[in-house]
Design a protein around this motif. Sequence first.
Motif, PDB file in Angstrom:
ATOM      1  N   TYR A  23     -12.171   1.180 -13.303  1.00 32.55           N
ATOM      2  CA  TYR A  23     -11.100   0.552 -14.084  1.00 32.55           C
ATOM      3  C   TYR A  23     -11.678  -0.097 -15.349  1.00 32.55           C
ATOM      4  N   PHE A  31      -7.841  -8.572 -12.387  1.00 31.80           N
ATOM      5  CA  PHE A  31      -7.384  -8.301 -11.024  1.00 31.80           C
ATOM      6  C   PHE A  31      -8.492  -7.858 -10.063  1.00 31.80           C
ATOM      7  N   GLU A  34      -9.178 -10.024  -6.902  1.00 32.66           N
ATOM      8  CA  GLU A  34      -8.096  -9.941  -5.919  1.00 32.66           C
ATOM      9  C   GLU A  34      -8.068  -8.585  -5.224  1.00 32.66           C
ATOM     10  N   MET A  35      -8.362  -7.526  -6.009  1.00 33.70           N
ATOM     11  CA  MET A  35      -8.362  -6.184  -5.414  1.00 33.70           C
ATOM     12  C   MET A  35      -9.459  -6.072  -4.367  1.00 33.70           C
ATOM     13  N   LEU A  38      -8.339  -7.952  -1.317  1.00 35.38           N
ATOM     14  CA  LEU A  38      -7.310  -7.199  -0.601  1.00 35.38           C
ATOM     15  C   LEU A  38      -7.949  -6.037   0.174  1.00 35.38           C
ATOM     16  N   ASP A  65      -6.413   6.699  -4.462  1.00 33.27           N
ATOM     17  CA  ASP A  65      -5.595   5.719  -5.188  1.00 33.27           C
ATOM     18  C   ASP A  65      -6.255   5.355  -6.529  1.00 33.27           C
ATOM     19  N   SER A  69      -4.687   5.801 -10.210  1.00 31.68           N
ATOM     20  CA  SER A  69      -4.250   4.601 -10.945  1.00 31.68           C
ATOM     21  C   SER A  69      -5.146   4.238 -12.129  1.00 31.68           C
TER      22      SER A  69
ATOM     23  N   TYR B  32      -1.747  -8.940  -0.916  1.00 35.74           N
ATOM     24  CA  TYR B  32      -1.915  -8.392   0.426  1.00 35.74           C
ATOM     25  C   TYR B  32      -0.592  -8.456   1.212  1.00 35.74           C
ATOM     26  N   MET B  35       1.721  -5.777   0.046  1.00 35.82           N
ATOM     27  CA  MET B  35       1.316  -4.482   0.596  1.00 35.82           C
ATOM     28  C   MET B  35       1.753  -4.352   2.056  1.00 35.82           C
ATOM     29  N   ARG B  36       1.568  -5.426   2.841  1.00 38.18           N
ATOM     30  CA  ARG B  36       1.979  -5.410   4.252  1.00 38.18           C
ATOM     31  C   ARG B  36       3.494  -5.283   4.371  1.00 38.18           C
ATOM     32  N   ARG B  47       2.201   3.313   1.838  1.00 38.89           N
ATOM     33  CA  ARG B  47       1.118   2.328   1.774  1.00 38.89           C
ATOM     34  C   ARG B  47       0.640   2.246   0.336  1.00 38.89           C
ATOM     35  N   GLY B  49      -1.898   1.440  -2.354  1.00 38.37           N
ATOM     36  CA  GLY B  49      -3.333   1.175  -2.477  1.00 38.37           C
ATOM     37  C   GLY B  49      -3.547   0.022  -3.446  1.00 38.37           C
ATOM     38  N   PRO B  50      -4.737  -0.589  -3.429  1.00 36.56           N
ATOM     39  CA  PRO B  50      -4.974  -1.725  -4.338  1.00 36.56           C
ATOM     40  C   PRO B  50      -4.775  -1.358  -5.805  1.00 36.56           C
ATOM     41  N   GLY B  51      -5.193  -0.160  -6.211  1.00 37.15           N
ATOM     42  CA  GLY B  51      -5.056   0.250  -7.613  1.00 37.15           C
ATOM     43  C   GLY B  51      -3.600   0.369  -8.014  1.00 37.15           C
ATOM     44  N   THR B  52      -2.818   1.069  -7.179  1.00 38.68           N
ATOM     45  CA  THR B  52      -1.390   1.245  -7.474  1.00 38.68           C
ATOM     46  C   THR B  52      -0.685  -0.104  -7.492  1.00 38.68           C
ATOM     47  N   TYR B  54      -1.899  -3.229  -8.003  1.00 44.67           N
ATOM     48  CA  TYR B  54      -2.209  -4.159  -9.095  1.00 44.67           C
ATOM     49  C   TYR B  54      -1.874  -3.596 -10.481  1.00 44.67           C
ATOM     50  N   THR B  55      -1.886  -2.261 -10.648  1.00 42.58           N
ATOM     51  CA  THR B  55      -1.426  -1.744 -11.957  1.00 42.58           C
ATOM     52  C   THR B  55       0.087  -1.980 -12.080  1.00 42.58           C
ATOM     53  N   LEU B  57       1.726  -4.471 -10.588  1.00 43.57           N
ATOM     54  CA  LEU B  57       1.898  -5.915 -10.816  1.00 43.57           C
ATOM     55  C   LEU B  57       1.623  -6.265 -12.281  1.00 43.57           C
ATOM     56  N   LYS B  58       0.610  -5.616 -12.848  1.00 50.94           N
ATOM     57  CA  LYS B  58       0.271  -5.874 -14.257  1.00 50.94           C
ATOM     58  C   LYS B  58       1.458  -5.501 -15.164  1.00 50.94           C
ATOM     59  N   ARG B  82      -6.205 -15.872  -3.929  1.00 47.96           N
ATOM     60  CA  ARG B  82      -5.033 -14.992  -4.018  1.00 47.96           C
ATOM     61  C   ARG B  82      -3.978 -15.614  -4.921  1.00 47.96           C
TER      62      ARG B  82
END
Lengths: 251, 122
Positions: A23, A31, A34-35, A38, A65, A69, B32, B35-36, B47, B49-52, B54-55, B57-58, B82
Amino acid sequence: MRQASPAALRLSVWAYAHLLRAYPASFRAEFGGEMALLFSDCCWEEWRSAGRAGLCRLLARVALDTLVSAPPLWTERLEETMKGHSADRRWGFWLADHGLAMGGLALLAVGAATSWWAMSLGWAALAIAFFAWVAEADGLLALPRLGRVAIRSGGLDIPLAFKVRRGERVLFFVCEEDPERGGWSDVYTVLDRPKGTDGFEPCYSLPPAAIPSGWSLRGRVPVDDLRFEHHERSTYVTRGSLERSLSAAGM
Amino acid sequence: MDSPRTPGSFLPLPDAELEILIALADGESHGYAIMRAVAERTEGRRRLGPGTLYTALKRLLAARLIEEVGASRDAEGEEARRRLYRLSHFGSRVLAAELDRLSTLVRHGRKRLQILPAGGRS
């Protein structure tokens, strides 16, 4: 409180910390922490429910992913670069214009040493880059170029009038005649109308004597504030100069 | 002057962003938990993923559909790393508009299916 992590779990977290390098730095700075946190939580969850197999599945899912992304963020980053310092902008534009051909050559080099699919992709990228260049040289189309908007310039270095789309609006830039100087004014008058509405299309070669129906006056922008680029038979205005000049004019 | 922001100009919402807005409709939450919540609501079929996550959320933060409201605290009351997010007022309006759009689509789809001749479905 968490118990000491098993080695497989620590290794997964370490691997993900490296995967995060895919990234852009600005995104990671905002981020990344946090990532990683997580991901670590997900690792614990998978470890408790499915052990090593669960961890492997999670890593595969997260790698996919990342592949999906990260590229759009790099595209945004490149666009940002092109709006910034002029040296960065030149590099950014050069990369964006030659990325396909350079990528094709790189894939050919990799493919020659490793696998046939990289060779095929490399040839495909080179073929697309070549035909796109031919089509542009013939004037068949104006290629989409990152950070720039294609316009109809009438073959002039500084167009007398051109139209661009901005969000839900269409903007029309037109130079007015300056009788005192005996030529064209060094300021564009900017008119706009909502996208997709029918109405009178302003003439490209002459400024309108009055505001045509369906259009409204937005303001004025100095001609020198806009940066034009000429490629083969197409002319582009850089998105950065367009946005800067419009915001300086309060639009 | 820019055109005023209307909920309609944000539609249709991408899947991940819609899921996040729905998760945040319950109240503020961190990555988190979002995601849950998505995984539980879709019974594990979706589900993020962290990348999907947070992008998305951004993008939602940039569009001001959600807001950051500080950091969560762990069991000992210490501030954890967090960040908490919540739906903005405008975000709620965009979510409502998107749900309206989807229910209209579903209603029309169901209606069309009923009028198809027998065997028309593949």
